[in-house]
Structures are given as C-alpha cells and as structure tokens.
Design an enzyme around this catalytic site. Sequence first.
Site, PDB file in Angstrom:
ATOM      1  N   HIS A 256      24.859 -10.594  32.081  1.00 11.69           N
ATOM      2  CA  HIS A 256      24.235  -9.828  33.257  1.00 11.69           C
ATOM      3  C   HIS A 256      23.039  -8.989  32.379  1.00 11.69           C
ATOM      4  CE1 HIS A 256      24.018  -6.748  36.633  1.00 11.69           C
ATOM      5  NE2 HIS A 256      23.116  -7.786  36.614  1.00 11.69           N
TER       6      HIS A 256
ATOM      7  N   TYR B  96      -1.922 -16.272  29.807  1.00  9.32           N
ATOM      8  CA  TYR B  96      -1.097 -15.119  30.166  1.00  9.32           C
ATOM      9  C   TYR B  96       0.113 -15.993  30.936  1.00  9.32           C
ATOM     10  CZ  TYR B  96      -4.533 -11.849  29.049  1.00  9.32           C
ATOM     11  OH  TYR B  96      -5.504 -11.056  28.175  1.00  9.32           O
ATOM     12  N   ALA B  97       0.219 -17.203  30.638  1.00  8.63           N
ATOM     13  CA  ALA B  97       1.278 -18.257  31.564  1.00  8.63           C
ATOM     14  C   ALA B  97       2.766 -17.734  30.873  1.00  8.63           C
ATOM     15  CB  ALA B  97       0.865 -19.396  31.440  1.00  8.63           C
TER      16      ALA B  97
END
Length: 139
Positions: free
Chosen positions: A20, A128-129
């Site tokens: 988590h 910025y991908a």
Amino acid sequence: MKKAALLNSDISSVIARLGHTDSLVIGDAGLPIPETTTRIDLALTHNVPTFLQVVNVVTSEMQVEAAILAEEMIEKNPAVHDALLDQLKRLEQHQGNSIALHYVSHEEFKTQSGKSRAIIRSGECSPYANVILCAGVTF
C-alpha cells in the site's frame, strides 16, 4: 504461459511486490532514471511502445489509488494528458474507487520518481508523458 494482458515478467514481479502506497513510474523515453532505481526498459524505437499502451497494460494488474503527474504535461502535452485522465477514469470505474490526482513540477516529479520501486521506460517521444502510480489495496 500467462493468460492475462501483462506478459513482462519484470513488471509482473514488481507489481506483485507492491505494498500500500508504494509507487511505480511509467515514463517516456527521456525520463532520467537514477542508478539506484530499478529500470525496466521497454523502449524499442520512437513511440514503441507508447506511454498510454504501457499505462493500459500495467493498470490491468495494478490496484491504483493515486497518480502523480508533472503540471507541465497539461500545457505541453494536452492530448496525452487528456487520454491519461480518460484511462484513469475508466480504471476508477473498473476498480470501484476514486484515484486521487496530484500535480507537481517536473523537477519534483523527477525527485519523487527516484523513490519508486521501479521506473518503466516506454518508447514515448512526447514531452512530459510520465506518471507515478501509487498502489492501493484491493480490500
């Protein structure tokens, strides 16, 4: 042979070990990857595979509760940004939860990506991908 969409053993292994709030980065071909962070390099040539293809397959097996993006993506790569948000909306419906979106500067993104369990390098050649996916729980 695995029957599910994700066949890459390195990515499957990383996802299986996520706890988590652990994070996994999917990046474009130019995202710097620190020597101390696990690199899973899928790039074959320009735009193969695309960023969105990798996001689609990874999220078919990963429970996601949050996504972190560089704020520059909104203006510098709106088509990929909008398509990513559409994919995350579909993922919310499939998972039955909300996915929190957080935007940071590209410099902060690079700092945070170095703290992830792994960085998956796509062949994407648009600016910025990149996304940091934060693991949720299935219960």
